[in-house]
Write an enzyme that holds these catalytic residues in place. Sequence first.
Site, PDB file in Angstrom:
ATOM      1  N   GLU A   1      49.738  -5.172  17.792  1.00  0.00           N
ATOM      2  CA  GLU A   1      48.495  -5.682  18.377  1.00  0.00           C
ATOM      3  C   GLU A   1      48.766  -6.884  19.281  1.00  0.00           C
ATOM      4  O   GLU A   1      48.245  -6.981  20.399  1.00  0.00           O
ATOM      5  CB  GLU A   1      47.522  -6.067  17.267  1.00  0.00           C
ATOM      6  CG  GLU A   1      46.220  -6.679  17.748  1.00  0.00           C
ATOM      7  CD  GLU A   1      45.168  -5.662  18.135  1.00  0.00           C
ATOM      8  OE1 GLU A   1      44.293  -6.009  18.951  1.00  0.00           O
ATOM      9  OE2 GLU A   1      45.214  -4.533  17.628  1.00  0.00           O
ATOM     10  N   SER A   2      49.596  -7.803  18.829  1.00  0.00           N
ATOM     11  CA  SER A   2      49.857  -9.034  19.586  1.00  0.00           C
ATOM     12  C   SER A   2      50.613  -8.768  20.877  1.00  0.00           C
ATOM     13  O   SER A   2      50.209  -9.214  21.956  1.00  0.00           O
ATOM     14  CB  SER A   2      50.649 -10.025  18.729  1.00  0.00           C
ATOM     15  OG  SER A   2      49.909 -10.391  17.606  1.00  0.00           O
TER      16      SER A   2
END
Length: 176
Positions: A69-70
């Site tokens: 996600e990051s």
Amino acid sequence: MAIRNNSLDWKKGDGKYPFDHSLNPVLDFIGFELERVSATSIEGRFVVSERSAQAYGVLHGGISAFLAESLGSLGAFIASGFQKVAGVEVSTSHLQPAPLGMEIEVKATPIHIGHRLQVWEVKLIAAESSRNYLPKQDSSKTSEPGLIALSKLTASRLSSNISAKSRDAKKIPSKL
């Protein structure tokens, strides 16, 4: 750090993280270090430690998803010309365990960059120096040696007027 044509190309050694701030406190907490940031690749590494492991001494699956996600969102942000983006779906397949002490390389690359949606692939791979940590598996026929986890992130470019929409949403009565 070089910003050209609404794009970014940063490599470890160019100075501080892009945008003059830490990427994320949780990434810092697990010891993650960025090595390259561009619209076509986000790369970094970390060593599995007590801060990133679950109770059995292997990499926690939530860390794998968090990294997807990051890094995928950072890539989508840059690839969209620095427009706000948000992840709308993330899926992670954990292919083999990564024990304490293993160095992991993480690489996010775009699969699709559209006007509203982007899809990024994120791979967690045992660094060459850590491959001896992997169990010997004669039956494993992975096309990529050392592949620990494979993730896919779908991100959406947010409307430029997102705060106005949030204010309007608050006007909806709580009792219908």
